[in-house]
Design an enzyme around this catalytic site. Structure first.
Site, PDB file in Angstrom:
ATOM      1  NE  ARG A  48      -7.783  -3.326   9.454  1.00  0.00           N
ATOM      2  CZ  ARG A  48      -6.574  -3.870   9.331  1.00  0.00           C
ATOM      3  NH1 ARG A  48      -6.472  -5.151   8.985  1.00  0.00           N
ATOM      4  NH2 ARG A  48      -5.481  -3.162   9.545  1.00  0.00           N
TER       5      ARG A  48
ATOM      6  N   GLY B 153      -6.161  -0.964   0.037  1.00  0.00           N
ATOM      7  CA  GLY B 153      -6.567  -1.586   1.288  1.00  0.00           C
ATOM      8  C   GLY B 153      -7.991  -1.324   1.710  1.00  0.00           C
TER       9      GLY B 153
ATOM     10  CG  HIS C 176      -1.668   6.374  -5.316  1.00  0.00           C
ATOM     11  ND1 HIS C 176      -2.648   7.021  -4.589  1.00  0.00           N
ATOM     12  CD2 HIS C 176      -0.710   6.032  -4.425  1.00  0.00           C
ATOM     13  CE1 HIS C 176      -2.312   7.053  -3.310  1.00  0.00           C
ATOM     14  NE2 HIS C 176      -1.126   6.457  -3.188  1.00  0.00           N
TER      15      HIS C 176
ATOM     16  CD  GLU D 101       0.663   0.819  -6.215  1.00  0.00           C
ATOM     17  OE1 GLU D 101       1.148   1.932  -6.515  1.00  0.00           O
ATOM     18  OE2 GLU D 101       0.317   0.508  -5.058  1.00  0.00           O
TER      19      GLU D 101
ATOM     20  NE  ARG E  85       5.735   4.056  -5.500  1.00  0.00           N
ATOM     21  CZ  ARG E  85       5.502   4.613  -4.314  1.00  0.00           C
ATOM     22  NH1 ARG E  85       6.223   4.276  -3.267  1.00  0.00           N
ATOM     23  NH2 ARG E  85       4.547   5.513  -4.174  1.00  0.00           N
TER      24      ARG E  85
ATOM     25  CG  ASN F   7       8.282   0.920  -3.250  1.00  0.00           C
ATOM     26  OD1 ASN F   7       8.875   1.988  -3.065  1.00  0.00           O
ATOM     27  ND2 ASN F   7       6.983   0.787  -3.051  1.00  0.00           N
TER      28      ASN F   7
ATOM     29  NE  ARG G  58       0.053  11.382   2.498  1.00  0.00           N
ATOM     30  CZ  ARG G  58       0.282  10.554   1.489  1.00  0.00           C
ATOM     31  NH1 ARG G  58      -0.406  10.660   0.378  1.00  0.00           N
ATOM     32  NH2 ARG G  58       1.201   9.610   1.601  1.00  0.00           N
TER      33      ARG G  58
END
Length: 390
Positions: free
Chosen positions: A276, A322, A172, A376, A83, A16, A233
């Site tokens: 978090r 995540g 994705h 992935e 990728r 990647n 974003r």
């Protein structure tokens, strides 16, 4: 690890290649689930003499693997899987890389100027190091190439859209493909029988509606900016905001691009893009953090409702990546009050942390709600190995 008993090479190296880093994993595909042999990351490419460019980075990957007895010259290496973020409308499945394919990916750079150039560099360097080895491009956009025209088309002048490649592509894809398949397996059902809403919630976030293993809609569009609220974003926004900021705010196109991609989302709303930390601030009564959380969840709920309508029947909702895998608070808030849609989360199950796929829906819930860790790299390795060795 050795080659397969019938003599076939079974190792796949997944690369990647990003703008400033190269992530890698080496997997043994002798078994369907894959066995991870090695993994790592080379960072800060171009920031100093140690790793001046991608060529040096991938050579470092080769050195790190060689130190473990797993070098690129190994006869057990069957393929390299790369990728590639954007495949446009041309690349809708894993593709064996040739000079012509590289040229075609280069022509797609305007659709992914931040990602495809780095992906291409990684491909070129890897091919130079092992020109004899099959190398496969696996595209983020490919899984979404099945969405119907009604979902892919934007309502703008058709000739303009076609001339400039303006349509919904989605991203994705390797994660959505893997998770939709893993969800069906978790339910003990054939993939063709299961309708799933996949929620990939990381710093980048996207949703997809997958009917019987086939993607029929997805939240990201021409670029990874559209859709859900993300770490930095904005996600969905009135396009006229751009004109307003230009005319009234005096902002340049580049300024607005930076705002929407790097200074918006959770970061723009509350100054933090780590869920978090947002949770910690909420527990202390921080109103900005609470608003950011609520905006994030509100957008999620809208997409769940919309994709329920698109699919007609939903069998499962799968949280991944995540935030999706680790934030019980996001999962609970996103699913709260949806009993009318057959969705009910069990608080005790939802609070359990783990690294394996698991159900968090209540007994009797018509729609299964699951946490499904994504992989992935395994998806890329599987697709590359299947193409080269099947």
């Amino acid at each position: 690890m050795t080659a397969h008993t019938d003599g076939r090479a079974t190792h796949v190296l997944v690369l990647n290649s990003g703008s400033s880093s190269v992530k890698y994993q080496l997997l043994d595909m002798a078994e369907a689930a894959g066995t991870r042999l090695a993994s790592g990351i080379v960072e800060r490419i171009g920031e100093g003499p140690e790793v001046p460019d991608h060529s040096a980075a991938i050579k470092r990957v080769a050195d790190e693997l060689a130190a473990q007895g797993l070098g690129l010259d190994s006869p057990e290496l069957a393929a390299v899987g790369h990728r590639v973020v954007h495949g446009g409308t041309r690349f809708t499945e894993p593709t064996l890389i040739t000079d012509e394919v590289v040229e075609a990916i280069e022509r797609l750079v305007p659709l992914a100027p931040l990602h495809n150039p780095a992906n291409i560099t990684g491909i070129k360097v890897a091919r130079e190091l092992r020109p004899d080895l099959p190398q496969v491009a696996v595209f983020d956009t490919a899984f979404h190439s099945t969405i119907p025209e009604a979902a892919a088309r934007y309502a703008i002048d058709t000739a303009t859209a076609d001339e400039h490649g303006v349509r919904r592509y989605g991203f994705h894809g390797t994660s959505h493909a893997y998770v939709s398949r893993a969800t069906a397996k978790l339910l003990g059902r054939d993939l063709s029988e299961v309708n799933t809403i996949v929620l990939h919630l990381g710093n980048g976030a996207s949703a997809s509606a997958v009917g019987g293993g086939v993607c029929v809609d997805t939240s990201m569009g021409l670029t990874p900016l559209e859709g859900l609220v993300m770490g930095t974003r904005s996600g969905d926004i009135d396009p006229a905001v751009i004109f307003h900021l230009s005319r009234v705010g005096g902002m340049s196109t580049d300024d607005i691009d930076t705002l929407l991609n790097k200074r918006s989302g959770l970061l723009g709303l509350c100054g933090d893009n780590d869920m978090r930390e947002i949770g910690r601030r909420m527990s202390e009564g921080d109103e900005r953090a609470r608003l950011a959380f609520d905006v994030y969840v509100h957008r999620l709920r809208k997409y769940v409702g919309a994709y329920t309508a698109v699919l007609g029947r939903v069998d499962a909702i799968a949280f991944t990546a995540g935030v999706g895998e680790n934030s019980a608070a996001v999962r609970e808030a996103a699913m709260r009050g949806m009993e009318g849609l057959g969705i009910e989360v069990d608080a005790v199950r939802n609070a359990v942390r783990g690294s394996s796929a698991r159900l968090i829906s209540a007994e009797g819930s018509r729609v299964a709600v699951a946490v499904v860790p994504t992989d992935e790299e395994l998806e890329i390795a599987t697709e590359a190995y299947t193409l080269v060795c099947a």
